[in-house]
Design an enzyme around this catalytic site. Structure first.
Site, PDB file in Angstrom:
ATOM      1  CE  LYS A  91      23.401  84.921  27.177  1.00 11.92           C
ATOM      2  NZ  LYS A  91      24.437  85.248  28.132  1.00 11.92           N
ATOM      3  CD  GLN A 140      28.047  84.682  28.079  1.00 12.30           C
ATOM      4  OE1 GLN A 140      27.118  85.119  27.424  1.00 12.30           O
ATOM      5  NE2 GLN A 140      27.862  83.877  29.112  1.00 12.30           N
ATOM      6  CG  ASP A 160      23.280  89.697  31.619  1.00  7.92           C
ATOM      7  OD1 ASP A 160      22.354  88.888  31.394  1.00  7.92           O
ATOM      8  OD2 ASP A 160      24.473  89.479  31.331  1.00  7.92           O
TER       9      ASP A 160
END
Ligand code: NDP
Length: 278
Positions: free
Chosen positions: A52, A96, A119
């Protein structure tokens, strides 16, 4: 014989378009910075976090990361998110997953400001998707819509079966297909006559996490087959939820694993980072 949908190629096209957008935004003085938080040192999570950050670098946006120890408390994590929510330098926040068992994932996801929720997991983002309002969309399903559109596959009016109903793939996927005017069926582990249900699909999207589960018996002649699964087969090789070789001659389009849906997830995360400053 199927046409292969090349997710690697499409994701690199998207990243290059984003790099152009970022140049324009930077020239206007807009600053973009993704903050990634990892708790513990699960090796798979560390690889995702690294990728990422690399993606951010590639399109020219900043990234910061917090690598917190496994024993970090839920309160400490929530405090950090609170600080980042109020930090103007940070335009996107990502935690995460999975988190260590002693931390409540829902509480953490809910804490991220919906304005920085790149997200798309926050209930407000999910609610916006559900009622057709603008907002962040979960990256993997959003990536699948891009794959279909950029492969010139018509969605409106098509029968779509989404196999799997998780919060991060199946549910948002079905809402997105509905938004694109498909007729959507959601199937899951309790669905009866699964083969017959799947065989109705013009577009079959499979996200169940079961190696090569979907064979040609589940697929209608000429269907589009999208394989979200990432599994290790008995041979140790990476494989999807679809038995690619068995299905290949029956469908019109198919995504390979690896190289199909997978590369789209980071591309769409980066897109969300850019959307966050719009
Ligand atoms: P979950 O385990 O959260 O959900 C799996 C879903 O599949 C559930 O709804 C479950 O039904 C259903 N299911 C499981 N077994 C069957 C079966 N035999 N028949 C019918 N339905 C079944 O998985 P995720 O959605 O998180 O992930 C699915 C797959 O996609 C995994 O392989 C994962 O690694 C991959 N993935 C890939 C991503 C990418 O970037 N390409 C991103 C995210 C995930 P029920 O609800 O009834 O239990």
């Amino acid at each position: 014989m199927a046409q292969i949908i090349d997710g690697k190629l499409i994701s690199s096209q998207i990243k290059s378009e984003l790099a152009d957008d970022v140049k324009i935004l930077k020239a206007q003085g807009v600053h973009i910075c993704l903050c990634v938080i990892q708790v513990g040192n699960d090796p798979a999570s560390s690889v995702y976090v690294k990728n990422k950050k690399k993606g951010c670098e590639l399109i020219g946006i900043d990234s910061e990361s917090y690598e917190l120890p496994e024993e970090t408390t839920e309160e400490e994590l929530l405090d950090l998110i609170d600080r980042l929510n109020n930090d103007d330098r940070i335009t996107g926040i990502l935690v995460q997953l999975p988190l260590p068992k002693h931390i409540n994932e829902d509480a953490v996801i809910e804490k991220i400001s919906p304005l920085k929720d790149v997200d798309g997991f926050n209930p407000i983002s999910v609610g916006n998707l559900c009622i057709g309002k603008e907002g962040f969309v979960s990256c993997t399903p959003a990536g699948i819509i891009e794959l279909l559109k950029r492969s010139n596959i018509e969605i409106a009016g098509k029968e779509c079966v989404v196999l799997g109903r998780s919060n991060i793939v199946g549910k948002p996927m079905s809402l997105l297909m509905l938004r694109e005017n498909a007729t959507v069926t959601i199937a899951h582990s309790k669905t009866k006559d699964l083969k017959e249900v799947c065989k109705r699909a013009d577009i079959l999207i499979v996200a169940i996490g079961k190696s090569r589960f979907i064979t040609s018996e589940y697929v209608k002649e000429g269907a589009v087959v999208i394989d979200v699964g990432i599994n290790r087969g008995a041979d140790g090789k990476l494989c999807g939820d679809v038995d690619y070789d068995d299905v290949f001659d029956k469908c019109s389009f198919i995504t390979p694993v690896p190289g199909g849906v997978g590369p789209m997830t980071i591309a769409m995360l980066l897109k969300n980072c850019v959307i966050a400053v719009d």
